[in-house]
Design a protein around this motif. Sequence first.
Motif, mmCIF file in Angstrom:
data_model
loop_
_atom_site.group_PDB
_atom_site.id
_atom_site.type_symbol
_atom_site.label_atom_id
_atom_site.label_comp_id
_atom_site.label_asym_id
_atom_site.label_seq_id
_atom_site.Cartn_x
_atom_site.Cartn_y
_atom_site.Cartn_z
ATOM 1 N N SER A 52 -5.953 5.287 -3.503
ATOM 2 C CA SER A 52 -7.124 4.508 -4.137
ATOM 3 C C SER A 52 -7.577 4.953 -5.455
ATOM 4 N N LEU A 53 -7.248 6.220 -5.694
ATOM 5 C CA LEU A 53 -7.641 6.743 -7.207
ATOM 6 C C LEU A 53 -6.229 6.281 -8.140
ATOM 7 N N VAL A 54 -5.175 6.436 -7.611
ATOM 8 C CA VAL A 54 -4.035 6.286 -8.696
ATOM 9 C C VAL A 54 -3.968 4.599 -8.790
ATOM 10 N N ALA A 55 -4.378 3.979 -7.741
ATOM 11 C CA ALA A 55 -4.418 2.704 -7.768
ATOM 12 C C ALA A 55 -5.351 1.888 -8.915
ATOM 13 N N ARG A 56 -6.373 2.722 -9.538
ATOM 14 C CA ARG A 56 -7.165 2.366 -10.515
ATOM 15 C C ARG A 56 -6.522 2.275 -11.869
ATOM 16 N N ASP A 57 -5.331 2.860 -12.011
ATOM 17 C CA ASP A 57 -4.564 3.111 -13.336
ATOM 18 C C ASP A 57 -3.685 2.145 -13.398
ATOM 19 N N GLU A 94 -15.391 5.512 9.024
ATOM 20 C CA GLU A 94 -16.259 4.081 8.398
ATOM 21 C C GLU A 94 -16.631 4.416 7.039
ATOM 22 N N GLN A 95 -17.501 5.757 7.020
ATOM 23 C CA GLN A 95 -17.691 5.957 5.527
ATOM 24 C C GLN A 95 -16.703 6.028 4.743
ATOM 25 N N ALA A 96 -15.497 6.688 5.058
ATOM 26 C CA ALA A 96 -14.435 6.608 4.052
ATOM 27 C C ALA A 96 -13.848 5.365 3.881
ATOM 28 N N LEU A 97 -13.853 4.429 4.671
ATOM 29 C CA LEU A 97 -13.373 3.291 4.464
ATOM 30 C C LEU A 97 -14.020 2.279 3.564
ATOM 31 N N ILE A 98 -15.635 2.327 3.870
ATOM 32 C CA ILE A 98 -16.464 1.733 2.971
ATOM 33 C C ILE A 98 -16.465 2.009 1.536
ATOM 34 N N ALA A 99 -16.169 3.605 1.335
ATOM 35 C CA ALA A 99 -15.966 4.241 -0.143
ATOM 36 C C ALA A 99 -14.873 3.681 -0.785
ATOM 37 N N ARG A 100 -13.621 3.615 -0.042
ATOM 38 C CA ARG A 100 -12.595 3.159 -0.390
ATOM 39 C C ARG A 100 -12.499 1.657 -0.857
ATOM 40 N N ASP A 101 -13.159 0.861 0.021
ATOM 41 C CA ASP A 101 -13.045 -0.570 -0.072
ATOM 42 C C ASP A 101 -13.952 -0.864 -1.414
ATOM 43 N N HIS A 102 -15.152 -0.069 -1.452
ATOM 44 C CA HIS A 102 -16.117 -0.178 -2.656
ATOM 45 C C HIS A 102 -15.162 0.144 -4.056
ATOM 46 N N ALA A 103 -14.434 1.442 -3.998
ATOM 47 C CA ALA A 103 -13.581 1.704 -5.298
ATOM 48 C C ALA A 103 -12.714 0.664 -5.529
ATOM 49 N N ASP A 104 -11.888 -0.084 -4.316
ATOM 50 C CA ASP A 104 -10.944 -1.070 -4.600
ATOM 51 C C ASP A 104 -11.573 -2.161 -5.160
ATOM 52 N N GLY A 113 0.743 -1.162 -0.142
ATOM 53 C CA GLY A 113 0.074 -0.109 0.110
ATOM 54 C C GLY A 113 0.755 1.180 0.043
ATOM 55 N N LEU A 114 2.006 1.177 0.560
ATOM 56 C CA LEU A 114 2.916 2.260 0.706
ATOM 57 C C LEU A 114 3.195 2.746 -0.559
ATOM 58 N N LEU A 115 3.576 1.665 -1.662
ATOM 59 C CA LEU A 115 3.811 2.366 -3.117
ATOM 60 C C LEU A 115 2.833 3.045 -3.886
ATOM 61 N N TYR A 116 1.548 2.508 -3.553
ATOM 62 C CA TYR A 116 0.572 3.583 -4.100
ATOM 63 C C TYR A 116 0.461 4.817 -3.509
ATOM 64 N N ARG A 117 0.500 4.537 -2.029
ATOM 65 C CA ARG A 117 0.729 6.072 -1.281
ATOM 66 C C ARG A 117 1.608 6.990 -1.507
#
Length: 217
Positions: free
Chosen positions: A85-90, A163-173, A36-40
Amino acid sequence: TRSAPVIAVDGPAAAGKGTLSKRLAEVLGLPHLDTGLLYRAVARRMLDEAVDPACTSGEAVARALVPEDLKRTDLRTPDVDAAASLVARDQGVRQALVDMQRLFARAQGAVLDGRDIGTVIFPDADVKLYITASARTRAVRRYMQNGGSETAPDREAHISEIEQALIARDHADSTRASAPLRMADDAVKIETDALDAAEVLAEALRITKAALERQKA
Ligand code: CDP
Ligand code: CDP
């Protein structure tokens, strides 16, 4: 063929993957990489340079990463969570980071934690663990990890925001096209809601030793 084992640890945000992987690696005498640190680190650089990670590829940034980028202390802020999470889509970013992750484990084996280690980076990993817990449990863990107090009056509000931010990120991931978060078919799932970190480690060690013994036989 490899002489040293590769252990894949995947799961949703704040499940305890990093904490487990670090301890597991120490006990087994293996190197550990928090992928995760790489994407971060890619996201951090793009934020610093005011490049919109939703619009511009971070592939060149990913290819130019140096070890110092992973040691920065400002990689775990909420803005970096979301941008990572955005850059990880690429697909270009992911491709740039594949070789780095595989090379890391080549010489001495490794424990790697992330989202796609057992599915994409090391589909032939010797052991695959999938670490999970409810969103509420994970939000409380992140709250406490960030120095949150048990008695703060705004505790509940803060936890539900996390919690809302985690749920949003899990959904995107989990729904992205390239290397989505998904449990590998041959992974062993550890549900950690009722387990502390030491209990998760004990369970992971039991699974790992059994798998490595089976391979030797
Ligand atoms: O620590 P936490 O679980 O909150 O996040 P992380 O593991 O540091 O990962 C940050 C972000 O990087 C994730 O939300 C994913 O979008 C991305 N990531 C990924 O796509 N693949 C990986 N192997 C690791 C992280
Ligand atoms: O790497 P990931 O984002 O999955 O989680 P982490 O940063 O390793 O763990 C989040 C927090 O949960 C840390 O403060 C751990 O001490 C705590 N924790 C845990 O890792 N495992 C448990 N079973 C319980 C709590």
